[in-house]
Design an enzyme around this catalytic site. Structure first.
Site, PDB file in Angstrom:
ATOM      1  N   ASP A  79       5.388   6.471  10.357  1.00 49.61           N
ATOM      2  CA  ASP A  79       6.093   5.454  10.204  1.00 49.61           C
ATOM      3  C   ASP A  79       7.866   5.465  10.111  1.00 49.61           C
ATOM      4  O   ASP A  79       8.357   6.813   9.917  1.00 49.61           O
ATOM      5  CB  ASP A  79       5.716   4.222   9.300  1.00 49.61           C
ATOM      6  CG  ASP A  79       5.950   5.140   7.902  1.00 49.61           C
ATOM      7  OD1 ASP A  79       5.747   6.317   7.732  1.00 49.61           O
ATOM      8  OD2 ASP A  79       6.198   4.171   6.774  1.00 49.61           O
ATOM      9  N   GLU A 146       4.401   6.102   4.760  1.00 47.09           N
ATOM     10  CA  GLU A 146       5.245   6.579   4.022  1.00 47.09           C
ATOM     11  C   GLU A 146       6.233   5.879   3.439  1.00 47.09           C
ATOM     12  O   GLU A 146       6.555   5.892   2.119  1.00 47.09           O
ATOM     13  CB  GLU A 146       5.822   8.022   4.525  1.00 47.09           C
ATOM     14  CG  GLU A 146       6.287   8.842   3.361  1.00 47.09           C
ATOM     15  CD  GLU A 146       7.934   8.596   3.418  1.00 47.09           C
ATOM     16  OE1 GLU A 146       8.341   9.224   2.497  1.00 47.09           O
ATOM     17  OE2 GLU A 146       8.424   7.932   4.348  1.00 47.09           O
TER      18      GLU A 146
END
Length: 488
Positions: A79, A146
């Site tokens: 991400d 994350e």
């Protein structure tokens, strides 16, 4: 679409990174990039697995003669942080990232670039696809979400991975090896307010704070940059003390782990107080501008008349909210006694939002520390302050730090390997961010871990950029490390 990125070296890495920039992947919207990575492994006929948390592991057997080496896990998160300039039209859920080469750097057109941690992911994909490198058993681990809580790393099961050494690729200065990181926790403050009617003869003004640099609340907190939320409430406090300005709405910051660059709000005053209001705001802004002259030379504020709201928040809540915000600990709280120049404890007042439907104003401050004790003490201070102001206080999202192991076998290998490659011994560092190493190390305590990466500047902001030459050095260093991996 600019295709200069495809001319860069190492080509296999940059081609993969370009592919990632074309796939929308903000946190919590990672389905397409996970599908891409999963199919990447399957198309190479490599063992490819996905767990319930959205993590993907792709296993590549050792090259002939390297079977006796310890298994290495190359790890990156998929991400990215979705940040753009306020006047930039871009939907991170559907639009690709528009990259371009700017001298020695690759950057994006008024949005975050996603080099954090896309370069690491692209390197892992390049290693999986390469047929001319030497390595022992490899697992490439691509973790989910994350940036907003490390939920992918938290969801890992011990049965999902087999390796002994973990190379995290989420550090941002080439030539540095990170052996520890900070843990973190969110402090959430909630105020309930009631509506007050508008005063007689009222006029409304929109107050906008913008032009601040923002940045990563861990990496950039030491730079002493301004916090748009605190600037806004300092101005509001001066206007309230001077001419009883009343707050109708407030909106500052958008991400828990980014220093807020902008803050906005609507303020109501009596018409006869307009000149006094403007003078108070302007004089206070001059003071703040002087304080931040070295770090925020482009900070600006705007006040312009706007339509009247239906109501304002009650005076008592406004006063308690304002006083607690301008008194809130923010920035560097303590430097490390063990690692000179490294922040031990900090906090960032990241978000202030207002929900008119529920009559709620909430704020989020992200606390970081390499010391769990120091972080807990900071939390007590925050709770004491906001509780006195009548707010509800809740802590969430705590994650552990990562303690250094100076006897690490892979650390010794990488120190020697880097010096052999570049005639320079890399620095051993701790980092004031919550690397996934801390979370995963709690699940896999036997792992030998190092974090490293290319040089990336201004992550989590539209100024994010990656140094092109450092990517080549990072790639070469990665390949040489795999070649020199310790034996079992």
């Amino acid at each position: 679409m600019n295709t200069d990125i495809l001319k860069l070296q190492p080509q296999v890495l940059w081609e993969n990174f370009h592919q990632l920039t074309q796939i929308p992947r903000p946190s919590h919207h990672e389905e397409k990039v996970q599908e891409f990575v999963f199919n990447f492994g399957r198309n190479l006929s490599l063992e490819t697995l996905k767990d319930e948390a959205g993590n993907i592991v792709i296993r590549k057997p050792a090259t002939p003669g390297m079977e006796n080496r310890k298994g290495i896990i190359i790890q990156a998160h998929l991400d990215m942080v979705p940040q753009k300039n306020s006047d930039k039209i871009h939907d991170f859920k559907i639009d690709p990232i528009d990259t371009y080469v700017d001298g020695e750097w690759l950057t994006a057109n008024e949005t975050t670039l996603g080099a954090d941690n896309g370069i690491g992911a692209a390197a892992a994909l390049g290693i999986l696809a390469s047929t001319d490198i030497e390595h022992g058993p490899i697992e490439c681990l691509f973790t989910a979400t994350e940036e907003t809580g490390m939920t992918g790393a938290e969801g890992l099961k011990t049965s999902f991975l087999q390796g002994d050494i973990m190379l995290n690729t989420d550090s941002m200065v080439e030539g540095q090896l990170y052996v520890s990181c900070a843990g973190g926790e969110d402090a959430n403050f909630t105020f309930q307010y009631s509506d007050n009617p508008l005063p007689a003869n009222a006029v409304a003004y929109q107050l906008n704070i913008s032009g601040l640099k923002g940045g990563h609340s861990g990496l950039d907190i030491i730079r002493q940059r301004g916090n748009a939320n605190i600037v806004f409430f300092r101005l509001l406090n001066e206007a309230y003390q001077t001419c009883n300005a009343q707050l109708a709405s407030t909106d500052g910051g958008s991400l828990r782990n980014a220093i807020p660059r902008e803050a906005f709000g609507k303020i109501v005053i009596k018409k006869e107080q307009v000149d006094k209001f403007k003078k108070a705001i302007e004089e206070e802004f001059i003071i703040i501008k002087r304080e931040l002259s070295a770090t925020e030379p482009d900070m600006i504020f705007q006040i312009k008349e706007t339509e009247l709201p239906e109501s304002v928040i009650d005076n008592l809540t406004q006063e308690k909210l304002t006083q607690s915000i301008i008194s809130c600990p923010n920035g560097v709280i303590r430097m490390s006694d063990v690692m000179p120049g490294v922040v031990e404890t900090s906090t960032n007042l990241a978000i202030i939002k207002m929900d008119a439907a529920t009559k709620t104003i909430y704020a989020v401050s992200m606390m970081r520390s390499s010391s769990d004790v120091s972080r807990a003490e900071l939390g007590k201070r925050m709770k004491a302050l906001f509780s006195l102001a009548g707010a509800k206080v809740k802590f969430s999202g705590a994650y552990p730090g990562w303690e250094p192991n100076m006897d690490s076998p892979i650390l010794k290998v990488m120190l020697k390997t880097h010096k052999d490659l570049y005639t320079k011994t890399p620095e051993i560092k701790g980092i004031h961010v919550g690397l996934e190493c801390g979370t995963m190390g709690a699940i896999f305590p036997h792992w030998d871990m190092i974090s490293f990466g290319p040089t990336i500047q201004f992550p989590h902001s539209p100024d994010e950029r990656v140094h092109i030459e450092s990517v080549q050095k990072f790639w070469n260093f990665m390949l040489a490390t795999l070649k020199n991996a310790p034996e079992r």
